[in-house]
Scaffold this active site. Structure first.
Site, mmCIF file in Angstrom:
data_model
loop_
_atom_site.group_PDB
_atom_site.id
_atom_site.type_symbol
_atom_site.label_atom_id
_atom_site.label_comp_id
_atom_site.label_asym_id
_atom_site.label_seq_id
_atom_site.Cartn_x
_atom_site.Cartn_y
_atom_site.Cartn_z
ATOM 1 N N GLY A 44 28.138 81.466 57.251
ATOM 2 C CA GLY A 44 26.929 82.262 57.320
ATOM 3 C C GLY A 44 25.806 81.614 58.102
ATOM 4 N N GLY A 46 26.336 78.833 60.502
ATOM 5 C CA GLY A 46 26.646 78.175 61.756
ATOM 6 C C GLY A 46 28.112 77.929 61.970
ATOM 7 N N ASP A 165 27.305 71.836 45.543
ATOM 8 C CA ASP A 165 28.442 72.665 45.975
ATOM 9 C C ASP A 165 29.735 71.851 45.967
ATOM 10 O OD1 ASP A 165 29.652 75.030 46.714
ATOM 11 O OD2 ASP A 165 29.353 74.713 48.859
#
Length: 610
Positions: A44, A46, A165
């Site tokens: 989303g 790059g 993440d």
């Protein structure tokens, strides 16, 4: 193949030698040095490319190009947030630059109106790819992943960074087996112990805890939750959504393992359960707490008096540095008397010198024609001795790397080396079943010690230099003690049932510790020639023994990639260090006793700090 970075280019693939894209005319180099050669992925925000750095001999690197999706570009608020996230990755990587287990940042710049990051290329697979290729991870493998990532999190959390993440795709395994935590683009800075509300809910569904998905908030405990989900995914081979019961709000990973007929140790189960708690306050609040419960602490058992453990055992031993550079098995390690220089040798025919404090490579010594089998440093720290299967011993000036002398060993190559305390004798255990003694200053042979019926794989001098211990290999399972002044055999210790791979004498000269292929460690009283402790049922061959200079603890390394720390006087195991991915080949304590160095078939050297 050179890849054009112009997003509008209709045909971005070009021949290797071009400087400008054949399709759109755009320059194919960034900053006149970086060239993209392959598209690795896009999302989303790059695109990511494998690239080359022409100013570093075309060394591989990774280019990240900021290229948000159209719906982001057309929303001013989202675009600003995306730009902030992209540039903050550079700040986070820069602040973590001393940690080899996160990618190194090489550059951060803007060119032709676009933002770019250039960072280290991690050669290897991520853990999701490893799972798809090899199936569910074993318990031991998952525990190794858990331990290693916890150590990384301990470091980044201490620097006030939360990753936010963690998932199998964001954990890479280098070719040497060590793990690297990648993708800090969503990492956030902490303010003290307070959480940060980001305004953007970032994380991966299934792995992210509820506080991130609901309020965009993150704590160190949030990373621990995501790591635990990652571990149960790898352990079961099943997706997180299939392991969670939303009706009752509980995880079903243990039930999944039971269906597979697999068991998990209670200790690991309890750690994962606590990391997976829904409420932040119910989880571990730091990686250090989880490491301690997992067994990372070497606090002495209550039955061992603290006064007998020299104080160091109440602290954790942690892997401070993982050193890479050898292209074949790392075989031996030695530390200079001033605790400044670490030396390693390898079957890649080289010897490497490292700075012990920071792990930086100081230089590489070449000259041996075959595998380097053993190294030793003289007590004054001036001479480094190396032995090789090319039937030579080389003596080097440790400070400069100058080759001082070469000694030929035509009757058999040397498997082990040791200097006497005064540095006047260099002993070598040989494949021809003898122990050879030399004057290192002149390079002349002083004599042979004969009596072993198999090769001599391990030797150690007593602190006063008057006694030499040797361990027999192949069909010789004995330990022999030699009187050096008279060059005669003093006594033989019997008891091992296979090759004796390592021997060490305590600093006070009273005890000898031996490790063998018979999967035992034995502690002997030298004066009485009695066996004090027989530490049987080790997991595999015991290949290395080293005694801490305080004389209270010793380390063992085995073929099952495990290092263990023990009490010399109680014969009790204190802890296990499990981060190597290949058999342990050598161990050495620093003269001040605060560091332990290990080498392994995984081609790495690890420096452990207490």
């Amino acid at each position: 193949m050179i890849y054009c970075l112009n997003p509008q280019c209709p045909n971005p693939e070009n021949y290797d030698e071009v400087k400008f894209c054949l399709s759109c005319g755009a320059s194919v180099q960034l900053k006149e040095r970086y060239r993209a050669i392959k598209l690795l992925g896009e999302g989303g925000f790059g695109r990511t490319f494998l690239a080359q750095d022409s100013m570093r001999l075309n060394a591989p690197c990774v280019i990240k190009q900021f290229l948000p999706l159209p719906q982001v570009q057309h929303n001013v608020g989202l675009l600003k947030k995306a730009q902030e996230m992209f540039t903050q990755e550079a700040r986070q990587l820069l602040s973590l630059g001393s940690n080899r287990q996160v990618p190194t940042l090489f550059a951060d710049f803007e060119e032709a109106g676009r933002l770019y990051l250039v960072q280290e290329f991690i050669e290897g697979d991520n853990l999701l790819a490893e799972l798809h290729q090899n199936g569910a991870f074993s318990v031991n493998k998952v525990e190794n992943v858990l331990r290693e990532i916890l150590l990384i999190l301990q470091d980044i959390h201490q620097k006030n960074i939360i990753h936010r993440d963690i998932k199998p795709e964001n954990i890479m395994r280098r070719q040497d087996g060590s793990l690297v935590l990648i993708d800090f683009g969503v990492a956030k800075q902490l303010t003290g112990s307070m959480l940060i509300k980001t305004g953007t809910k970032i994380g991966t569904e299934g792995y992210a805890p509820i506080e991130q998905l609901r309020g965009g908030k993150a704590y160190p405990a949030s990373d621990l939750y995501s790591l635990a989900v990652t571990c149960v995914h790898l352990l079961t081979g099943e997706l997180p959504d299939d392991l969670y019961d939303p009706m009752y709000g509980r995880w079903l990973w243990k039930e999944a393992l039971e269906k597979q007929g697999r068991m998990i140790p209670d200790r690991l189960q309890k750690v994962l359960d606590k990391m997976l708690q829904e409420w932040v306050s119910d989880r571990y609040q730091s990686a250090a707490e989880a490491i301690a419960d997992l067994g990372g602490s070497i606090a002495a058992p209550k039955s061992i008096p603290q006064s007998a453990i020299a104080g160091k055992l109440s602290q954790n031993w942690k892997c401070e540095h993982t050193l890479t550079g050898h292209d074949h098995y790392a075989i031996g390690v030695a530390i200079s008397p001033d605790s400044q220089t670490l030396v390693s040798c390898s079957y890649d025919k080289t010897i490497k010198l490292w700075h012990l404090d920071n792990g930086h490579l100081l230089g590489t010594l070449t000259g041996h024609q075959r595998w380097v089998s053993a190294i030793a440093i003289s007590p004054n720290g001036q001479i480094l001795a190396s032995a090789s299967l090319d039937n030579t011993i080389k003596l080097w000036r440790l400070g400069s790397g100058e080759l001082l002398r070469e000694i030929s060993t035509p009757s058999g190559y040397i498997l082990s080396l040791a200097f006497s305390l005064d540095g006047k004798i260099l002993a070598g255990g040989s494949f021809d079943s003898t122990i050879q003694l030399w004057d290192p200053q002149r390079g002349t042979r002083l004599g042979f010690l004969t009596g072993h019926s198999g090769y001599v794989e391990s030797i150690a001098f007593s602190p006063d230099g008057a006694t030499l211990a040797s361990g027999g290999g192949y069909d010789d399972h004995t330990i022999k003690l030699w009187d050096i002044p008279s060059m005669t055999l003093k006594t033989t210790f019997w008891g091992h049932e296979a090759s004796v791979r390592s021997v060490a004498i305590s600093p006070d000269g009273t005890k000898l510790i031996s490790g063998s292929e018979d999967k035992t460690i034995k502690i002997w009283e030298i004066a009485t020639e009695k066996l004090v402790y027989n530490l049987a049922n080790q997991s595999s061959w015991v290949q290395a023994i080293a005694i801490n200079p305080n004389g209270q603890i010793f380390a063992s390394g085995d073929r099952n990639s495990t290092i263990k720390l023990w009490s010399v006087y109680q014969g009790k195991e204190l802890c296990s260090l499990l981060w190597h991915s290949g058999p342990i080949t050598s161990l050495a304590f620093s003269p001040d006793g605060t560091r332990l160095v290990s080498s392994s078939w995984d081609k790495t050297i690890k420096i452990w700090l207490s």
